[in-house]
Design a protein around this motif. Structure first.
Motif, PDB file in Angstrom:
ATOM      1  N   ILE A  31      -8.720  11.002   1.498  1.00  0.00           N
ATOM      2  CA  ILE A  31      -9.343  11.078   0.176  1.00  0.00           C
ATOM      3  C   ILE A  31      -8.762  12.300  -0.542  1.00  0.00           C
ATOM      4  O   ILE A  31      -9.255  13.429  -0.416  1.00  0.00           O
ATOM      5  N   ASP A  32      -7.677  12.053  -1.279  1.00  0.00           N
ATOM      6  CA  ASP A  32      -7.001  13.129  -2.000  1.00  0.00           C
ATOM      7  C   ASP A  32      -6.812  12.816  -3.487  1.00  0.00           C
ATOM      8  O   ASP A  32      -6.129  13.551  -4.202  1.00  0.00           O
ATOM      9  N   GLY A  33      -7.403  11.709  -3.948  1.00  0.00           N
ATOM     10  CA  GLY A  33      -7.294  11.365  -5.357  1.00  0.00           C
ATOM     11  C   GLY A  33      -6.012  10.655  -5.727  1.00  0.00           C
ATOM     12  O   GLY A  33      -5.736  10.497  -6.923  1.00  0.00           O
ATOM     13  N   ARG A  34      -5.265  10.161  -4.755  1.00  0.00           N
ATOM     14  CA  ARG A  34      -3.973   9.541  -5.070  1.00  0.00           C
ATOM     15  C   ARG A  34      -3.925   8.054  -4.737  1.00  0.00           C
ATOM     16  O   ARG A  34      -3.165   7.298  -5.350  1.00  0.00           O
ATOM     17  N   ALA A  35      -4.675   7.601  -3.772  1.00  0.00           N
ATOM     18  CA  ALA A  35      -4.724   6.185  -3.397  1.00  0.00           C
ATOM     19  C   ALA A  35      -3.332   5.606  -3.177  1.00  0.00           C
ATOM     20  O   ALA A  35      -2.990   4.535  -3.687  1.00  0.00           O
ATOM     21  N   ASP A  36      -2.498   6.319  -2.413  1.00  0.00           N
ATOM     22  CA  ASP A  36      -1.122   5.879  -2.206  1.00  0.00           C
ATOM     23  C   ASP A  36      -0.862   5.393  -0.786  1.00  0.00           C
ATOM     24  O   ASP A  36       0.282   5.076  -0.428  1.00  0.00           O
ATOM     25  N   GLU A  37      -1.910   5.292   0.073  1.00  0.00           N
ATOM     26  CA  GLU A  37      -1.710   4.785   1.425  1.00  0.00           C
ATOM     27  C   GLU A  37      -1.498   3.273   1.379  1.00  0.00           C
ATOM     28  O   GLU A  37      -2.046   2.576   0.501  1.00  0.00           O
ATOM     29  N   PRO A  38      -0.738   2.731   2.282  1.00  0.00           N
ATOM     30  CA  PRO A  38      -0.487   1.277   2.286  1.00  0.00           C
ATOM     31  C   PRO A  38      -1.756   0.453   2.509  1.00  0.00           C
ATOM     32  O   PRO A  38      -1.806  -0.714   2.120  1.00  0.00           O
ATOM     33  N   GLU A  39      -2.801   1.049   3.120  1.00  0.00           N
ATOM     34  CA  GLU A  39      -4.049   0.307   3.344  1.00  0.00           C
ATOM     35  C   GLU A  39      -4.679  -0.160   2.031  1.00  0.00           C
ATOM     36  O   GLU A  39      -5.415  -1.157   2.007  1.00  0.00           O
TER      37      GLU A  39
END
Length: 749
Positions: A31-39
């Protein structure tokens, strides 16, 4: 690609949602405010946001869209917002205290874990990272006193900003944990701080009768999560008047072994005075309502939130630990326990609390909820207040029903009874009410409400009851006009007409109200509300406190409320009101002016002044005796908030309230309901109230804080000749009924 670009139907098919949301996310999402994980590629996507405030139901302007994603993970419900905000549109991001309401860019996620339209949990994140969390019940009643443990983060870019949230499975009790999947109902919102425009998916709003039950339903994978926390606390309170220091310690425990059971327990609960109530001087027969901010009584309290149409509550936890039955002051609480859970489809809740001392009381609450079918829910609530000092035992029983046969119709009903035994004398009575909301279109909505309260119905021992002995029929119609022209200064207009016809249980006709409200939402973000009311003559059966009926003359009222958008560092609210308070139709003139100042993101201030003038103020002075006065009220409030660091908060809250009553005359209530002057002059008097609190808060960690607070204040009533407002203010600064320094530490293990 958004699901709505693939499926033209209003709702994605259940099969695809299961495929997207049930697959477990094996790697942890950061939870870093980027939502860039493939999940996040597995997440359900929502992009069909509509403008719901003002209520236009149109798509957002180009470059101002919002996308939301939701993913079920073993750790909790992960939510991500992608907020587009084109260049030239101001980004408002003041740092705020938790649950503080101010103009700011923010996003909001709500979830009803049982998808039954009864209770939802709200999570709001501002662009600055400030948050709000609360519990939504009764379709649109949001209580922000609830604070829970969840994770969030914000990041910005040139074209917008992003928010990530993780809502743990442990935040709320829920039914039906045996299956691998569960159906939930969700809502996503985004507010543009500069204009207060709200976008939402689905396109429902709390301004309409149907809100919570209109959330979007979807099926997600569910996971079991156990939790155990305990919070010891220590408070030191130094009385600067008496020169004494009192130390208090206690313990709160929270245990949730599974999603369908949780236990809260407390010994010597944490009731350190770090929150101050607003100043109120109440001469009315109806008690002032104060909400409860104590942690034990706000945690997952929604199951007990059963209300009546006149803002009553069958469980009002401020009664627990309130003024002792011998009048000696607030009672200490020895211990309290709360159980919430479910057995199959049935939800339950149990609350018990015991006070200390000879004048202490014992309180018990039990609650059951059961869904008979989708859209039909029934419930039962029972309360018991044992008050040995008064030799009084008071029980309340209530059955409630909520039925939503379709999207246009909502029916709520309740039957209740109070059963009181005091000094071996029985006093029992009943009441009932029903409310029907019909929403035939997006433009029109109607509400029909009927209430009957018996003359001896009494649920005040553990609840909050405005009055008994009431028969009321209320009919409301509302029309919303949405401006289609892009050149119009208005975005929408709302007309509301309300009729209230009332009598007491003895058949005496109370004043009938006809209220017309017109609300204008401007494209700039400003909002203007005009309310006019016509009130017929009728009996006031409360003002004499049981000593006779006063036949009140007919009168008119008017209120104008202007709420501004943000202009530079300022926003404003102004309210002007004309309302009759006395024997004649001559109205009191009330003015309230509020200014909010944001000189920087780390500092904000609120200034409020509220003068009132009336030539005809009638107050009860015992028996059938009344005083009729000229009255002047002065109110000044200042709230300052400064955030010198991420974990640091400094707040100053100060209020002054003064009432001056002059040219008093004695009036007596006659048997025929008329007031008659007897020529006796009543002395002038004034009431002076002042309160100040300077509070520092350091956030140690999740649900763990250090508080240091200095509080001072007092109240005084004097009978004397005319006195000026400046002299009253100088005297208020010298009031010192209370002068204390408090330090508290509360830490979660």
């Amino acid at each position: 690609m958004p699901l709505r670009a693939i499926f033209p139907s209003p709702r994605p098919t259940l099969v695809l949602l299961i495929l997207l949301t049930c697959a477990p996310a094996q790697a942890a999402i950061v939870i870093d405010g980027r939502a860039d994980e493939p999940e996040w590629e597995q997440a359900a996507r929502y992009g069909d946001f509509k403008v719901t405030e003002p209520y236009r139901l149109s798509s957002p302007d180009p470059g101002m869209g919002t996308q939301a994603r939701l993913l079920s993970t073993p750790e909790g419900i992960a939510v991500a917002f992608q907020v587009d905000q084109k260049a030239g549109v101001s980004r408002l991001k003041p740092r705020l205290e938790r649950d503080q309401k101010r103009e700011a860019d923010r996003v909001n996620f709500m979830i009803d874990f049982d998808a039954d339209g009864r209770t939802a949990y709200s999570f709001t994140v501002g662009l600055s990272g400030s948050i709000q969390d609360g519990v939504l019940t009764n379709e649109r009643d949001l209580n922000l006193d609830w604070d829970t443990d969840w994770t969030w983060a914000v990041s910005e870019s040139e074209n917008g900003w992003q928010v990530e949230m993780l809502i743990p499975w442990s935040v709320a009790p829920m039914r039906g944990i045996e299956q691998p999947n569960r159906t939930v109902a969700v809502y996503f919102g985004r507010v543009l701080g500069s204009t207060s425009e709200r976008q939402a998916f689905p396109a429902v709003t709390a301004d309409r009768s149907r809100f919570l039950s209109g959330f979007e339903r979807l099926e997600i994978a569910q996971y079991r999560k156990s939790l155990f926390h305990f919070w010891p606390y220590l408070t030191a309170r130094h009385d600067l008047i008496e020169g004494r220091t009192k130390y208090t310690a206690g313990l709160d425990v929270f245990w949730k072994p599974s999603p369908d059971f949780q236990l809260n327990a407390t010994i010597n609960p944490d009731f350190g005075q770090v929150e101050s109530d607003d100043l109120v001087v109440n001469f009315d027969a109806i008690e002032t309502f104060y909400s409860d901010k104590r942690p034990f009584f706000t945690e997952n309290q929604g199951i007990f939130d059963l209300r009546t149409p006149d803002e009553g509550r069958l469980v009002h936890t401020r009664r627990i630990g309130g003024t002792a039955d011998d009048g000696s002051g607030a009672n200490d609480i020895d211990a309290a326990v709360k159980l919430i859970g479910s057995v199959g489809a049935m939800g339950y809740g149990v609350l018990a609390a015991s006070e200390d001392g000879a004048a202490g009381r014992d309180f018990y609450v039990a609650r059951l909820q059961y869904p008979l079918s989708r859209g039909l829910n029934i419930g039962w609530l029972g309360t018991d207040a044992e008050r040995p000092y008064l030799d009084r035992s008071a029980q309340v029983q209530a059955l409630d029903m909520s039925w939503r046969p379709n999207e246009q119709l909502i029916v709520n009903a309740q039957v209740l009874g109070s059963f009181i035994d005091q000094k071996r004398e029985r006093r029992d009575d009943t009441g009932a009410w029903t409310r029907i909301n019909w929403i035939p279109s997006t433009n029109w909505s109607y509400e029909l409400e009927a209430t009957h309260f018996g003359r001896q119905l009494d649920f005040n021992d553990l609840g909050y009851q405005r009055r008994n002995s009431l028969n009321e029929l209320e009919l409301t119609g509302e029309y919303v006009h949405r401006q289609q022209s892009q050149t119009s200064r208005l975005r929408s207009t709302r007309w509301n007409l309300e009729l209230q016809a009332r009598s007491n249980d003895r058949g005496d006709r109370l004043p009938t109200y006809l209220i017309f409200t017109n609300a204008f939402n401007f494209r700039s973000g400003n909002r203007l509300v005009l309310e006019t009311s016509a009130i017929t003559d009728g009996f006031d059966d409360l003002i004499s406190r049981g000593n006779g009926l006063w036949h009140k003359s007919g009168r008119y009222g008017m209120q104008l409320d202007l709420t501004s958008r943000r202009y530079g560092d300022w926003s404003f609210n102004a309210t002007a009101e004309l309302i009759g308070r006395g024997l004649s139709a001559r109205p009191a003139k009330v003015l309230t002016l509020i200014g909010n100042w944001y000189p920087s993101d780390a500092f904000n201030a609120e200034f409020e002044i509220g003068p009132e003038w009336t030539d005809d103020w009638l107050i009860w002075e015992g028996g059938r005796n009344f005083g009729r006065y000229q009255r002047r009220v002065d109110f000044v409030g200042v709230n300052l908030s400064w955030f010198p660091g991420v974990r640091h908060e400094l707040r100053l809250k100060s209020e002054w309230l003064a009432i001056r009553a002059e040219d008093g005359q004695r009036y007596v209530l006659l048997d025929n309901g008329r007031m008659q002057g007897n020529g006796q002059v009543r002395p002038d008097f004034d009431i002076n109230n002042f309160g100040l609190q300077l509070r520092y808060r350091y956030l140690l960690g999740p649900q763990s804080d250090i508080f240091v607070a200095y509080s001072r204040g007092g109240a005084m009533r004097q009978e004397r000749d005319q006195v000026g407002g400046g002299e009253l203010f100088d005297e208020a600064l010298q009031l010192r009924d209370s002068d204390q320094l408090l330090a508290k530490i509360r830490y979660r293990f």
